[in-house]
Design a protein around this motif. Sequence first.
Motif, short mmCIF file in Angstrom:
data_model
loop_
_atom_site.label_atom_id
_atom_site.label_comp_id
_atom_site.label_asym_id
_atom_site.label_seq_id
_atom_site.Cartn_x
_atom_site.Cartn_y
_atom_site.Cartn_z
N GLN A 120 0.82 -1.20 0.00
CA GLN A 120 0.00 0.00 0.00
C GLN A 120 0.86 1.26 0.00
O GLN A 120 0.66 2.18 -0.80
N LEU A 121 1.84 1.32 0.90
CA LEU A 121 2.65 2.52 1.04
C LEU A 121 3.60 2.73 -0.13
O LEU A 121 3.86 3.87 -0.53
N LEU A 122 4.09 1.65 -0.71
CA LEU A 122 5.05 1.77 -1.82
C LEU A 122 4.37 1.73 -3.18
O LEU A 122 5.03 1.96 -4.20
N GLY A 123 3.09 1.39 -3.23
CA GLY A 123 2.33 1.48 -4.47
C GLY A 123 2.72 0.49 -5.53
O GLY A 123 2.60 0.78 -6.73
N SER A 124 3.17 -0.69 -5.12
CA SER A 124 3.61 -1.70 -6.09
C SER A 124 3.79 -3.02 -5.37
O SER A 124 3.67 -3.10 -4.14
N GLU A 125 4.12 -4.05 -6.13
CA GLU A 125 4.61 -5.27 -5.51
C GLU A 125 5.97 -4.96 -4.86
O GLU A 125 6.66 -4.01 -5.24
N VAL A 126 6.31 -5.77 -3.87
CA VAL A 126 7.54 -5.52 -3.12
C VAL A 126 8.36 -6.80 -3.03
O VAL A 126 7.84 -7.91 -3.17
N TYR A 127 9.65 -6.63 -2.79
CA TYR A 127 10.52 -7.77 -2.51
C TYR A 127 11.32 -7.45 -1.25
O TYR A 127 11.36 -6.29 -0.79
N VAL A 128 11.96 -8.45 -0.67
CA VAL A 128 12.74 -8.26 0.55
C VAL A 128 14.15 -7.84 0.17
O VAL A 128 14.93 -8.63 -0.38
N HIS A 129 14.46 -6.59 0.46
CA HIS A 129 15.82 -6.08 0.23
C HIS A 129 16.78 -6.62 1.29
O HIS A 129 17.93 -6.92 0.99
N GLN A 130 16.28 -6.74 2.51
CA GLN A 130 17.14 -7.18 3.62
C GLN A 130 16.25 -7.71 4.73
O GLN A 130 15.15 -7.22 4.96
N GLY A 158 23.17 0.73 -4.28
CA GLY A 158 22.64 1.18 -5.58
C GLY A 158 21.14 1.29 -5.62
O GLY A 158 20.54 1.17 -6.70
N MET A 159 20.48 1.56 -4.48
CA MET A 159 19.04 1.79 -4.47
C MET A 159 18.76 3.20 -5.00
O MET A 159 19.21 4.18 -4.41
N PRO A 160 18.03 3.33 -6.11
CA PRO A 160 17.88 4.65 -6.73
C PRO A 160 17.13 5.67 -5.89
O PRO A 160 17.58 6.81 -5.74
N ARG A 161 15.98 5.27 -5.33
CA ARG A 161 15.10 6.22 -4.64
C ARG A 161 14.68 5.64 -3.29
O ARG A 161 14.71 4.43 -3.09
N PRO A 162 14.20 6.50 -2.40
CA PRO A 162 13.72 5.99 -1.11
C PRO A 162 12.31 5.42 -1.19
O PRO A 162 11.44 5.74 -0.37
N ARG A 163 12.08 4.56 -2.18
CA ARG A 163 10.79 3.90 -2.33
C ARG A 163 10.87 2.53 -1.65
O ARG A 163 10.66 1.47 -2.24
N SER A 271 10.34 -1.53 -3.38
CA SER A 271 9.45 -1.64 -4.54
C SER A 271 10.15 -2.38 -5.67
O SER A 271 11.35 -2.18 -5.92
N VAL A 272 9.39 -3.18 -6.40
CA VAL A 272 9.94 -3.86 -7.57
C VAL A 272 10.24 -2.86 -8.69
O VAL A 272 10.91 -3.21 -9.68
N ASP A 273 9.78 -1.62 -8.54
CA ASP A 273 10.09 -0.56 -9.50
C ASP A 273 11.28 0.29 -9.04
O ASP A 273 11.55 1.35 -9.62
N ASN A 274 11.98 -0.18 -8.01
CA ASN A 274 13.10 0.57 -7.43
C ASN A 274 14.29 -0.34 -7.19
O ASN A 274 15.04 -0.18 -6.24
N THR A 275 14.48 -1.31 -8.08
CA THR A 275 15.49 -2.33 -7.86
C THR A 275 16.90 -1.76 -7.94
O THR A 275 17.13 -0.68 -8.50
N LEU A 276 17.84 -2.49 -7.38
CA LEU A 276 19.21 -2.01 -7.21
C LEU A 276 19.96 -1.92 -8.53
O LEU A 276 19.79 -2.73 -9.44
N ARG A 277 20.83 -0.90 -8.58
CA ARG A 277 21.77 -0.70 -9.68
C ARG A 277 23.17 -0.82 -9.12
O ARG A 277 23.37 -1.36 -8.03
N GLU A 278 24.15 -0.30 -9.85
CA GLU A 278 25.50 -0.25 -9.31
C GLU A 278 25.53 0.76 -8.17
O GLU A 278 24.77 1.74 -8.17
#
Length: 302
Positions: A120-130, A158-163, A271-278
């Motif tokens: 709800q808060l992230l507005g998307s499907e989510v995955y466990v970052h940690q 490499g997390m792009p945004r605080p989503r 968020s699955v729309d905020n996945t890690l980069r370098e």
Amino acid sequence: MTTLTDRYPTRLTEPAPHLPRHDPVVWGDPSGGPLGPYEAVNYADRGHHHTPHPLFRPHEVDAFRQEAARLAADPALRADERTVVEETAQEVRSVFEVHRISPLFARLTADPRLADVARQLLGSEVYVHQSRVNYKPGFTGGPFYWHSDFETWHAEDGMPRPRALSVSVALTENFPYNGSLMVIPGSHRTFVPCVGRTPPGHHRTSLRTHAPTVGMPDEDAVRALAGQAGGIDQFTGEPGGATFFDANCMHGSNGNITPYPRANVFIVYNSVDNTLREPYAAPEPRPPHIAARDFTPVGEVR
């Protein structure tokens, strides 16, 4: 990989002004999930949501607590890089990636009482970052100095945004005096760039140190944020309670010199729309047991 402008530069050679948050706090429908509109708006305003009553029943908490104790006592796991041991007391401080090594905690991360709030808060499907269990045993539990998790996740993972958001599920009673979580309300709306380049293998020392020198805000920054907020929010309550807080909240906790241990399960949903980069400000990414690079949504099997 598509290049993304770095809107949150950090790990700089000299101090820089604080930056306003460039992204939403609540990405989804404030009335479209477990939280009511008032709770979602309050989360957007203060950066956190603390459940007024325990989310998990006593028998569930007992099972979590027993599992946490089992992991801390496992000699093979203690020798594994997923376990962080206190520098001085040699007590287990954290065990990482618990959703991979414990079926019970894997089910917890997918539990709709937690995951649906994150969706709800992230507005998307989510995955466990940690995921991890944090231990603060009586008399010896060390503090966690003030910090923004997003600063580290951005710089070193490499997390792009605080989503993203964290949820802390209490396994023990949280008193004001046994090292309970503290958050500076509203701090999630300000990004504090930190000074100091990230050395190679920084995670090997930063997770063991009570006050790392890299990735930490200076005292003036914490003082300014607390002054703007008019104080600090501290989270106490019964076992089974949960505190959700934004990735960029400035937070920390005191050490525990009381006889009363404190322990919690800590899950980070991204968020699955905020996945890690370098990494944006580190020579190499942290290992996957600290920053997952399997972006499978919670509840799905790969």
